[in-house]
Design an enzyme around this catalytic site. Structure first.
Site, short mmCIF file in Angstrom:
data_model
loop_
_atom_site.label_atom_id
_atom_site.label_comp_id
_atom_site.label_asym_id
_atom_site.label_seq_id
_atom_site.Cartn_x
_atom_site.Cartn_y
_atom_site.Cartn_z
CG ASP A 162 -7.78 0.51 -1.40
OD1 ASP A 162 -6.93 0.84 -0.54
OD2 ASP A 162 -8.99 0.46 -1.14
C1 BGC Z 1 -8.68 1.46 2.21
C2 BGC Z 1 -8.31 2.83 1.68
C3 BGC Z 1 -7.15 3.38 2.47
C4 BGC Z 1 -6.01 2.41 2.40
C5 BGC Z 1 -4.79 2.87 3.17
C6 BGC Z 1 -7.49 0.54 2.32
O1 BGC Z 1 -7.82 -0.62 3.01
O2 BGC Z 1 -9.65 0.88 1.39
O3 BGC Z 1 -9.41 3.69 1.78
O4 BGC Z 1 -6.79 4.63 1.98
O5 BGC Z 1 -6.41 1.17 2.96
O6 BGC Z 1 -5.03 2.85 4.53
#
Ligand code: BGC
Length: 752
Positions: free
Chosen positions: A228
């Site tokens: 993530d």
């Molecule tokens: C989120 C993800 C997301 C990523 C990119 C993170 O903060 O948890 O779900 O895909 O950011 O935006």
């Protein structure tokens, strides 16, 4: 097809390491010397959030189509719906040059308070896995990948970057991983995104048992794992565990750590080669495909509206709905004009095409509008409320468009409670008092309290249904579309009743999953708690009858697929769809199991008078639980009920069977093996019951009172006795001979 192995053989150590982190916020690194391209990933999951400009702000993405959020699409109980949604989104991604859509998000809804529940599907892992698999298949039809996220046990926003989810083995396997398992097996995603949090103390992105043992070993995942955004703690540990791509860019910092680890012998060079290969497989899967696609915003808007209509759940209806097009109807509330269609954070889609229900109903004479409430209200506005109540009194029916404001449901923080804003609750009560034919249309991503429920005639739950929400609501209210959604989660009576009430959020360092497998309806059923609306509930403008539940066998054996059939008939006067649910109750396991668990569902479209047969296949997993002591899925031998239901609390048909159970494991006894365990095992049952017959007192004992010691108590005590207690009661030789004999018996698989 690009020869990836050959490419890797030409790379330097530094080049291989460079593939293991992003180039910028959204792209992988190219290796120009070898012609390796860079590809782009973009959020999801319910639309394309492509940020074309580096350094763009959170909501600065290309104009795109907002489809129903997962909270809504799960309510369709229709795998083909998430597949259609995914297919449209995948085509948009392809047209926009996006290689991977960052979704679906399948984390389990442990508490209605999780700030990201709107992005997640359900409180049931089977439903989640199936719906997500549909989404993945749909997107990937376009040769665009998905990123199944957030793996795993990420069920709150509070301290999500560091908190440790303390969850027992059975709950992990049966609930928190089962979501992902269904999606991986049924959808075969190109990639998986690891979560931020720790699980039982270890960062999910550094857990080899999770990223390699379970994901690849047990489930057969053959894609790439990415982090993530900003989740990486120890890069080398992550790589070793099976986390190939760190996102976003780290400015090369951790690439250097990888190089150093290989050079110093701390990291096996083969681990890096494998990671580079997995990243490149993802890259070339996209770039080697030359599929073309078009981003047709108009067509996708129509799809979004159609899907929204199939997701809405009619929670209550005393006959107010559908509305009569010839009558006077007043629409009330800000969301009649500008519905709330999505939540906040990384899934936020930039769309401008959001017609309200009022606009959509524009052609229908007799529809008027009263403001009733505004998002900007600081509290109930007596003037707006009085005006709305007056308008309602003068009409034949009133429809209040209510729901949570944006700020209540967002990535990054959790909700504080279940309440709608006070101004809306006050308005609904006042209008319902003025007009008995009052319907409430809700826009929220997670359950809300409804203190006014008894006073209103109908409640239509739209969830956060994407940019077609308003058109769908109008079509549903006037009966052009017949509601067919069912709740993918329980609406509780009170927050205090919810399964994670006592420990949701935790202390900031750890959060204990004290309810174990008893989450969602498993909890409310086991505790026999009343609920506002049960899991699986949803009404229609027509009526369905179920009959003829049959099982292909009443005594299935391990490895055998059970076929279940039943008939469902539309006995009403309108065309409609019914989501039939199949639950299994385990009566066989000796410790407490959920009262019922969803193991199948199917949606039937039926004209008035039409009847269809539905077929379900139940394999071993439908009857199995995770046996933590044996570290395996196990079916207890004995009775099970198979139930066809219209909701988790509306069981229409039941059939019972006697399952043969899983073969007991071959094992060797040790000093702490109990007599009870040996009695339960068919291979040693005979010998141990003989032993108990000889040693246990029968009838009454004269030297003690009945109340103090009964034969049952002695037997119970004997069954919990470990062999070491027997050892002290008999000669050593006899004990050794008995142990050897038991081990001979247990070394053979059990006879069925
Ligand atoms: C989120 C993800 C997301 C990523 C990119 C993170 O903060 O948890 O779900 O895909 O950011 O935006």
């Amino acid at each position: 097809m690009t020869d990836i192995k050959k490419l890797i053989s030409q790379m330097t150590l530094e080049e291989k390491a460079s593939l293991c982190s992003g180039k910028d916020a959204w792209r992988t690194k190219p290796i120009e010397r070898l012609g390796v391209p860079s590809v782009m990933v973009s959020d999801g999951p319910h639309g394309l959030r492509k940020q074309a400009r580096e350094g763009a702000g959170q909501n600065e993405s290309i104009e795109a189509v907002c489809f129903p959020c997962a909270c809504a699409s799960a309510a369709s109980f229709d795998r083909t719906l998430t597949e259609r949604l995914g297919a449209a989104l995948g085509a948009e991604a392809r047209a926009e040059g996006v290689a991977v859509v960052l979704g679906p998000a399948v984390n389990h809804k442990r508490s209605p308070l999780c700030g990201r529940n709107f992005e997640y599907y359900s409180e049931d892992p089977f439903l989640t896995g199936e719906m997500a698999a549909g989404f993945i298949r749909g997107v990937q039809k376009n040769d665009v990948g998905t990123a199944l996220k957030h793996f795993a046990a990420n069920n709150q926003e509070f301290r999500r970057l560091t908190v440790s989810s303390e969850v027992d083995d059975a709950a992990l396997r049966e609930i928190y991983l089962a979501n992902f398992e269904g999606a991986v097996k049924g959808g075969k995603p190109w990639t998986v995104m690891g979560s931020y949090n720790r699980i039982n103390g270890q960062y999910a992105g550094e857990a080899p048992w999770l990223l390699t043992g379970i994901l690849r070993g047990s489930w057969g995942f053959d894609g790439m794992v990415m982090s993530d955004w900003g989740a990486v703690n120890d890069r080398v540990a992550g790589l070793r565990a099976g986390l190939e791509l760190q996102m976003p860019s780290c400015g090369g910092r951790t690439d250097a750590q990888i190089v150093e680890a290989v050079q110093s012998g701390k990291l096996d060079a083969a681990v890096l080669d494998r990671a580079a290969e997995r990243v490149l497989k993802m890259v070339y899967k996209y770039t080697d495909s030359h599929k073309t696609a078009f981003f047709d915003k108009e067509a996708d808007h129509r799809t979004a509206a159609e899907l929204a209509g199939e997701c809405a759940v009619l929670l209550k209806n005393t006959g107010v709905l559908p509305l009569d097009k010839g009558k006077k109807v007043v629409f009330i509330g800000e969301y009649a004009n500008a519905p709330r269609i999505q939540g906040g954070g990384s899934s936020h889609i930039n769309t401008k095409n959001i017609p309200g229900a009022l606009q959509a109903a524009g052609e229908i004479p007799g529809v008027t509008f009263a403001q009733g409430w505004r998002l900007s209200d600081k509290g109930p506005d007596p003037d707006l409320i009085a005006e709305a109540a007056e308008a309602a009194r003068g009409a034949d029916a009133a429809v209040i468009f209510a729901g949570l404001p944006d700020a209540c449901e967002c990535e990054g923080y959790d909700r504080a409670g279940l309440d709608l804003p006070e101004n809306q609750n006050a308005l609904i009560s006042a209008v319902a008092e003025a007009q008995p034919n009052t319907a409430v249309v809700l826009h929220n991503g997670s359950p809300v309290a409804m203190p006014w429920l008894d006073g209103v005639g109908a409640v239509l739950e739209m969830y956060l249904a994407g940019e077609g929400s308003g058109e769908a609501a109008a079509a549903l209210l006037f009966g052009d579309v017949n509601p067919s959604g069912k709740l993918p989660e329980t609406f509780p009576m009170r927050l205090q009743d919810t399964p994670a009430y006592l420990d949701f959020g935790g202390d900031g360092h750890t959060v204990r999953y004290g309810e174990g497998v008893f989450t969602g309806y498993r909890w409310y059923d086991a505790r026999e708690l009343p609920v506002l609306f049960p899991f699986g509930h949803g009404l229609s403008y027509t009526t369905f009858e179920y009959r003829g539940l049959t099982l292909s066998s009443e005594a299935p054996a391990e490895g055998e697929k059970l076929t279940v059939t039943l008939k469902v008939k539309n006995v009403g006067t309108r065309w409609g769809r019914e989501a039939v649910q199949l639950y299994v109750r385990d009566r066989a396991t000796s410790f407490r199991r959920p009262e019922k668990e969803l193991k199948g569902f199917a949606k039937a479209a039926l004209a008035p008078g039409e009847e269809k047969e539905l077929r379900f296949e139940l394999g071993d997993r439908a009857f199995a639980h995770w046996e933590a002591g044996e570290k395996r899925w196990k079916i207890s031998a004995g009775e099970y009920d198979v139930m066809a239901a219209a909701s988790s609390r509306d069981i229409r048909l039941t059939a019972s069977l006697r399952h043969g159970g899983s073969a007991p494991l071959c094992f060797a006894v040790d000093e702490n093996t109990t007599l009870g365990e040996l009695l339960d095992d068919p291979r040693t049952h005979g010998a141990v019951s003989l032993l108990l017959k000889v040693f246990l007192p029968r009838g009454k004992r004269s030297d003690v009172s009945d109340a103090a010691i009964t034969p049952e108590m002695v037997r119970a005590a004997a069954l919990s006795a470990p062999l070491r207690m027997v050892r002290d009661m008999i000669p050593a030789k006899a004990y050794d001979a008995a142990v050897a004999q038991l081990n001979r018996m247990l070394a053979k698989p059990a006879q069925k």
